[in-house]
Structures are given as structure tokens and as C-alpha cells.
Design an enzyme around this catalytic site. Structure first.
Site, PDB file in Angstrom:
ATOM      1  CE  LYS A 122      -4.696   0.437   0.832  1.00 14.73           C
ATOM      2  NZ  LYS A 122      -5.452  -0.435   0.237  1.00 14.73           N
TER       3      LYS A 122
HETATM    4  N1  GLU Z   1      -7.268  -0.280  -2.935  1.00 18.03           N
HETATM    5  C1  GLU Z   1      -8.153  -1.449  -3.146  1.00 18.03           C
HETATM    6  C2  GLU Z   1      -7.976  -2.154  -1.913  1.00 18.03           C
HETATM    7  O1  GLU Z   1      -8.069  -1.716  -0.696  1.00 18.03           O
HETATM    8  C3  GLU Z   1      -7.730  -2.127  -4.357  1.00 18.03           C
HETATM    9  C4  GLU Z   1      -6.309  -2.730  -4.374  1.00 18.03           C
HETATM   10  C5  GLU Z   1      -5.880  -3.193  -5.608  1.00 18.03           C
HETATM   11  O2  GLU Z   1      -6.705  -3.468  -6.368  1.00 18.03           O
HETATM   12  O3  GLU Z   1      -4.984  -3.468  -5.802  1.00 18.03           O
HETATM   13  O4  GLU Z   1      -8.430  -3.447  -1.957  1.00 18.03           O
END
Ligand code: GLU
Length: 431
Positions: A122
Site C-alpha cells: 500500500k
Molecule cells: N485499494 C483497493 C483495496 O484496498 C484495491 C487494491 C488493488 O486492486 O490492488 O483493496
């Protein structure tokens, strides 16, 4: 870094929460709890409490007036034992290194619960996206992409949209990466517009999975959707798509909200007509006379509560006020560890984020496959495969829930963590 890293049970955590938990505190507590349930090797647990790497970068931004501001960005890569790092990129004033690590950890479990060959990451930039013009957001994103060039890539780490970022942001990120690489590389990010290698159905996918899991949970607890009332906090991509699908499937959406407050109608709201945050920011409350606060929405006497806005909204301070029978986590980390303990004691079923909103990363995986194969799937195929994967993951978690007599969260962790731990065992820790 987080304290309290050794307090592994709910009972050891003070429900009054004098210091609010960070995402990392919560993530580590949850890990310890599930690891204890699985009787995992302590070396493996120790490894998993820490990210593999956190990249901190300074991102110079030239403002439209010509001045330069230097912003801070992060990319936390938690674990890649099952495949390339995967996770969103958020633009938000409260982004911190700790938060990125906690959220990256959740991505590791989320991908594993869905049985995807992906790890967890993240990142984000400490910035209020509302303060950026479109041109500034583009410059910022391109520079961020350049700063992260060495650690991202279709086989290394694949960012995606999150709070404050969207398909256009991913398009700029992908373009900047591709220009530097000298070749168009759509698989470096997911959540792109379909015109440049994005997947149909990706934007709606997190909300769709929340709706699918709500439907399965209602079925499990014998709630007929036609008689089920739902309150949804947040009317962005996750909240609006979940609310609209559940409304289509017969549920009554009695409350929705944005940052200014909530609208409530016990007879149901016309959620198909109310613009989502992406369609028209803050339209939910624009013409409303009587608003509830977001806290009042959380305490409504409804069957299902879907917190789909931000993290840490159900805490030790308000968990006793929750009157819903079922909480389905649309946002990442809306429930603190202390709140979880209270809800568990009160028999409120909390279906965790790492299962409920996992449709986003699942369709990201489909997108990545489409990019690698240079072959697009139809929307029908995406939604059908998503439905299959979500129901399969629900059943995996339900089996652990029934077998172990634990919370839904711990059951989901058991599914994800055991897959990660098995992979570590085969590959070895190599200390
Ligand atoms: N931001 C989204 C989540 O927290 C998607 C992450 C992604 O698709 O890589 O799941």
C-alpha cells in the site's frame, strides 16, 4: 512504530481506547489473534509483523503558480511470498508510514483469502487531493511514478486506485512508467480506464463484492433481503455500488452519507438516482433539510450496517451504540481491535474488509491477466468470475467460522494467514 505488539487477546486491550489505534496496531493485534488460533510458528509470525520494505520518497510538485512544494510519499511492501506486491495508492492528508504498513498487511491477507497469486502493499502521498488542480495531480502522479520506478513493475509491485486516486491517476502513473521503460506496460498498475488496458467492472468491483458478501451473510443468518434494512456510511465507489446493487436485489437502503452527514428515510432512499461521490461530490447531503451525523448513522437500528467511508470509525467509544445485527466492512479497517471485542461480546457479526471488499483486488487480478495476455474480457465474464470467486472465498471463511467457533474476522485471517504461512514454510524464511 506500534506499541502493544505483545497484547494478543481482546481482553488485554482497554476498550476505552485512550490512544486511538493506528491501522498498524489493529493489523498486528489481528495477526497475533489469528496466529494464536492457528498455533503458528513464532518466527513466521515475527516476520509477518514487519513489512519487507517501506520506500519513503520526496515528491516535488510544481504548483500552477510556479512555486514548488515538496510532498512526502510512501510505498509499503508487506509480503510477496505468494506473488508480486499488490495494493492501492492513496492521496490523503492523513497518510502516514504506519498506516501504509498496516494497510499493506491487510492486502497480504486479502489476496490470500481470495487465493490470488499476489502479495500485499500500500502506498500514498500526504496531500489533500481537493487542493490539487487536475494539472497538479497529473504532475504529482507522474513524478511519484518516477520516484517508485525501481520498486514497482508488473512482476514486482502493482499499484491500484484507493482513496483520492482513480482510473485517470492510474493512467498517468502507467504512462510515466511506460515512457521511462521505453515500452507500454499496462500491467504495472490496475484500475486503469478500459481504453488503455483497464478491466470492465473494476471500478464497481469493491462495491459489488460488498453486496455479494452482504447477500451471502443475510442468507446465512436467514434474513430475507426483501425485508432487510441497510445503512451505508460513505457514498463513494464502494458505498454507492454496494447500495445500488443491494437495492436492486430487494434490500431497503434507509441511510447513506457523505462527509457532511447522513440522510435517513425509514421507507428507503432512491439510491439509484442519488449521485455518488465520484459522479458529483457531496451530492448526498446537498438538498437535504434534516441530516443525521455520521456517528448517528452508525447507531441506527437497522439489520445491516456497511461502513464504506474511512478507517477507524467504529471504536471502543461507540461500539456499544451499534444496533445493527450485521456489520459488513466496505472500507479498509473501519473497526478497531477494541471495538471488535465489544461487538463480538454483543454478538454483532462483523464480516471483515479482507473478505467483503476484496472484489476490488480480485478484478485487479483479472485486469493484470488481461494485460499480460493482451486480451480483454467482457463485463459479463468479469462479473461472473467475480461472483464465483467471492462465493468460493465466502464458503472457505464460513467453514473456518463454523469449525473453530471464532469471529468472522479471525476465520478470514485463518484462511488467508494459513495460505501465506504454508508458502513461507515451503520457501523457507532464509534468515
Ligand atoms: N485499494 C483497493 C483495496 O484496498 C484495491 C487494491 C488493488 O486492486 O490492488 O483493496
Amino acid at each position: 512504530m506500534a506499541s502493544n505488539a505483545n497484547s494478543g487477546t481482546h481482553e488485554e486491550v482497554d476498550a476505552a481506547e485512550p490512544n486511538p489505534e493506528s491501522a498498524l496496531d489493529t493489523a498486528r493485534h489481528q495477526l497475533e489473534r489469528a496466529a494464536a488460533e492457528l498455533d503458528l510458528d513464532s518466527n513466521t509470525v515475527e516476520r509477518l509483523k514487519h513489512p519487507t520494505r517501506v520506500q519513503r520518497v520526496s515528491v516535488p510538485l510544481e504548483r500552477d503558480d510556479g512555486t514548488v512544494e515538496v510532498l512526502t510519499g510512501y510505498r509499503a511492501q508487506h509480503n510477496s511470498v505468494l506473488g508480486p506486491y499488490k495494493g492501492g495508492m492513496r492521496y490523503h492528508p492523513e497518510v502516514t508510514e504506519e498506516e501504509c504498513i498496516g494497510l499493506a498487511m491487510w492486502m497480504t491477507w486479502k489476496c490470500a483469502v481470495m487465493d490470488l497469486p499476489l502479495g500485499g502493499a500500500k502506498g500514498g502521498i500526504v496531500v489533500n487531493p481537493k487542493d490539487l488542480s487536475i494539472a497538479e495531480k497529473e504532475r504529482l502522479t507522474r513524478r511519484f511514478s518516477k520516484e517508485l520506478r525501481d520498486i514497482v513493475g508488473p512482476n514486482r509491485d502493482i499499484p491500484a486506485p484507493d482513496m483520492g486516486t482513480d482510473p485517470q491517476t492510474m493512467a498517468w502513473f502507467m504512462d510515466a512508467y511506460s515512457v521511462q521503460e521505453g515500452e507500454t506496460t499496462p500491467g504495472v498498475v490496475t484500475g486503469k480506464p478500459p481504453e488503455i488496458g483497464g478491466s470492465y467492472g473494476r471500478e464497481e468491483a469493491p462495491g459489488r463484492s460488498v453486496a455479494i458478501i452482504t447477500r451471502e451473510a443475510c442468507d446465512y443468518y436467514d434474513f430475507d433481503l426483501d425485508d432487510t434494512t441497510v445503512a451505508v456510511q460513505g457514498f463513494g465507489s464502494v458505498g454507492a455500488n454496494a447500495a445500488r446493487l443491494l437495492d436492486e436485489w430487494g434490500a431497503t437502503i434507509v441511510a447513506i452519507s457523505d462527509v457532511n452527514g447522513a440522510v435517513y428515510d425509514p421507507d428507503g432512499l432512491p439510491v439509484q438516482e442519488i449521485p455518488s461521490h465520484d459522479e458529483e461530490p457531496e451530492a448526498v447531503t446537498r438538498d437535504a433539510d434534516d441530516l443525521l451525523t455520521n456517528d448517528e448513522l452508525l447507531a441506527l437500528d437497522v439489520d445491516v450496517l456497511i461502513p464504506a467511508a474511512i478507517g477507524n470509525v467504529i471504536t471502543g467509544a461507540n461500539a456499544s451504540d451499534i444496533r445493527a445485527d450485521l456489520v459488513i466492512e466496505g472500507a479498509n479497517g473501519p473497526t478497531t481491535f477494541a471495538a471488535d471485542a465489544i461487538l463480538e461480546r454483543r454478538d454483532v457479526a462483523v464480516i471483515p474488509d479482507i473478505l467483503a471488499n476484496a472484489g476490488g483486488v480480485t478484478v485487479s487480478y483479472f485486469e493484470w491477466l488481461q494485460d499480460i495476455n493482451r486480451r480483454k474480457w467482457s463485463l459479463e465474464r468479469v462479473n461472473e468470475e467475480l461472483e464465483t470467486e467471492m462465493v468460493r472465498a465466502w464458503n472457505d471463511v464460513r467453514e473456518e467460522y463454523e469449525r473453530r467457533d471464532v469471529s468472522w474476522r479471525t476465520a478470514a485471517y485463518v484462511v488467508g494467514l494459513s495460505r501465506v504461512a504454508e508458502a513461507i514454510e515451503y520457501r523457507g524464511l532464509w534468515p
